[in-house]
Design a protein around this motif. Structure first.
Motif, short mmCIF file in Angstrom:
data_model
loop_
_atom_site.label_atom_id
_atom_site.label_comp_id
_atom_site.label_asym_id
_atom_site.label_seq_id
_atom_site.Cartn_x
_atom_site.Cartn_y
_atom_site.Cartn_z
N GLU A 1 112.53 61.22 10.67
CA GLU A 1 112.51 62.13 10.14
C GLU A 1 114.26 62.25 9.64
OE1 GLU A 1 112.38 64.86 13.36
OE2 GLU A 1 111.31 63.10 12.83
N ARG A 2 114.70 61.70 10.41
CA ARG A 2 116.59 61.76 10.99
C ARG A 2 117.30 61.13 10.03
NH1 ARG A 2 116.52 63.47 17.40
NH2 ARG A 2 117.43 61.02 17.01
N ASP A 3 116.45 59.78 8.81
CA ASP A 3 117.22 58.82 8.45
C ASP A 3 117.81 58.10 9.03
OD1 ASP A 3 116.24 60.57 6.01
OD2 ASP A 3 118.55 61.59 6.07
N SER A 4 117.16 57.86 9.78
CA SER A 4 117.27 56.56 11.13
C SER A 4 116.04 55.56 11.69
CB SER A 4 118.08 57.04 12.28
OG SER A 4 116.95 58.13 13.23
N TRP A 5 116.23 54.67 11.87
CA TRP A 5 115.45 53.46 12.40
C TRP A 5 115.51 53.51 14.25
CZ3 TRP A 5 113.09 51.32 8.05
CH2 TRP A 5 113.69 51.25 6.94
N VAL A 6 114.27 52.94 14.27
CA VAL A 6 114.02 52.75 15.76
C VAL A 6 112.85 51.22 15.53
CG1 VAL A 6 112.29 53.44 17.40
CG2 VAL A 6 113.71 55.16 16.45
N VAL A 7 113.42 50.80 16.17
CA VAL A 7 112.80 49.39 16.17
C VAL A 7 113.19 48.61 18.24
CG1 VAL A 7 113.39 46.50 16.22
CG2 VAL A 7 114.63 48.43 14.44
N GLN A 8 111.10 48.07 17.86
CA GLN A 8 110.94 47.38 19.33
C GLN A 8 111.09 46.38 19.25
OE1 GLN A 8 107.09 48.60 20.08
NE2 GLN A 8 106.02 47.01 21.00
N GLY A 9 112.13 45.53 20.35
CA GLY A 9 111.89 44.66 20.01
C GLY A 9 112.51 43.77 20.99
N TRP A 10 112.63 42.71 21.59
CA TRP A 10 113.05 41.45 22.61
C TRP A 10 114.10 41.56 23.26
CZ3 TRP A 10 111.28 38.47 18.21
CH2 TRP A 10 110.59 37.82 18.24
N VAL A 11 114.15 42.08 24.62
CA VAL A 11 115.34 42.74 24.94
C VAL A 11 116.14 41.28 25.81
CG1 VAL A 11 116.15 43.41 27.93
CG2 VAL A 11 113.95 43.66 27.08
N CYS B 1 120.09 47.44 23.17
CA CYS B 1 120.03 46.12 21.89
C CYS B 1 118.98 45.38 22.17
CB CYS B 1 121.33 45.61 21.41
SG CYS B 1 121.09 44.18 22.80
N VAL B 2 118.50 45.12 20.90
CA VAL B 2 117.38 44.55 20.85
C VAL B 2 116.92 42.88 20.13
CG1 VAL B 2 115.51 46.49 21.72
CG2 VAL B 2 116.00 45.99 19.19
N GLU B 3 116.26 42.59 20.20
CA GLU B 3 116.62 41.39 18.54
C GLU B 3 115.35 41.95 18.59
OE1 GLU B 3 116.83 36.35 18.97
OE2 GLU B 3 116.38 36.89 20.81
N ILE B 4 115.09 40.64 16.73
CA ILE B 4 113.76 41.01 15.76
C ILE B 4 114.48 39.75 14.84
CG2 ILE B 4 113.21 43.45 16.15
CD1 ILE B 4 114.73 43.61 13.35
N PRO B 5 112.94 39.34 14.73
CA PRO B 5 113.01 37.55 13.81
C PRO B 5 113.50 38.10 11.89
CG PRO B 5 110.47 38.56 13.85
CD PRO B 5 111.66 39.00 15.02
N ASP B 6 113.85 37.65 11.74
CA ASP B 6 114.53 37.84 9.69
C ASP B 6 113.29 38.48 8.95
OD1 ASP B 6 117.12 37.20 10.40
OD2 ASP B 6 117.19 34.99 9.94
N ARG B 7 111.58 37.59 9.48
CA ARG B 7 110.59 37.98 9.13
C ARG B 7 110.38 40.05 9.22
NH1 ARG B 7 108.77 34.26 13.11
NH2 ARG B 7 107.72 36.06 15.35
N MET B 8 111.12 40.32 10.18
CA MET B 8 110.78 41.42 10.32
C MET B 8 111.78 42.48 8.75
SD MET B 8 108.63 42.16 12.69
CE MET B 8 109.04 43.96 12.80
N LEU B 9 112.85 41.62 8.52
CA LEU B 9 113.79 42.76 6.81
C LEU B 9 112.30 43.08 6.61
CD1 LEU B 9 117.08 40.74 7.54
CD2 LEU B 9 116.44 42.67 8.33
N GLN B 10 111.96 42.11 5.88
CA GLN B 10 110.66 43.38 5.00
C GLN B 10 110.63 44.13 4.99
OE1 GLN B 10 106.92 42.07 5.10
NE2 GLN B 10 106.89 40.84 6.58
N PHE B 11 110.76 45.15 6.37
CA PHE B 11 109.65 45.91 6.14
C PHE B 11 110.59 47.43 6.08
CE2 PHE B 11 107.22 43.53 8.69
CZ PHE B 11 105.89 43.63 8.37
N PHE B 12 112.36 46.74 6.58
CA PHE B 12 113.36 48.39 6.60
C PHE B 12 112.90 47.94 4.61
CE2 PHE B 12 114.53 46.69 9.98
CZ PHE B 12 115.11 47.14 11.16
N ARG B 13 112.93 48.02 4.30
CA ARG B 13 112.95 47.52 2.81
C ARG B 13 112.11 48.62 2.04
NH1 ARG B 13 115.05 42.61 3.16
NH2 ARG B 13 113.17 41.55 2.95
N GLN B 14 110.53 48.52 2.85
CA GLN B 14 109.83 49.21 2.19
C GLN B 14 109.68 50.54 2.91
OE1 GLN B 14 106.55 47.51 4.69
NE2 GLN B 14 106.06 45.53 3.02
#
Length: 73
Positions: free
Chosen positions: A24-34, A52-65
């Protein structure tokens, strides 16, 4: 901080997947690989209290959603 689940990696197993949340603070939380690769970490300046965490490209769709349908407070 209130988290709203946005999406889980569609190609991961049920217990270890990267996940995207919106706050609700206009931010994102990402769970990913250390990220623990010394060469990669040497290229970043990560202050104390951050990581920092690493996420695959296929996760970018969720930021847009996540941009639509989340009410900022």
């Amino acid at each position: 901080m209130r988290l709203t689940f946005i999406g889980k990696d569609p190609e991961s197993n049920p217990t270890g997947s990267p996940t995207v949340y919106r706050t609700e603070r206009d931010s994102w939380v990402v769970q990913g690989w250390v990220v623990n690769d010394p060469e990669a970490l040497a290229q970043m300046d990560i202050p104390q209290g951050e990581t920092c965490v690493e996420i695959p490209d296929r996760m970018l769709q969720f930021f847009r959603q996540g941009e639509s349908g989340i009410d900022s407070r």
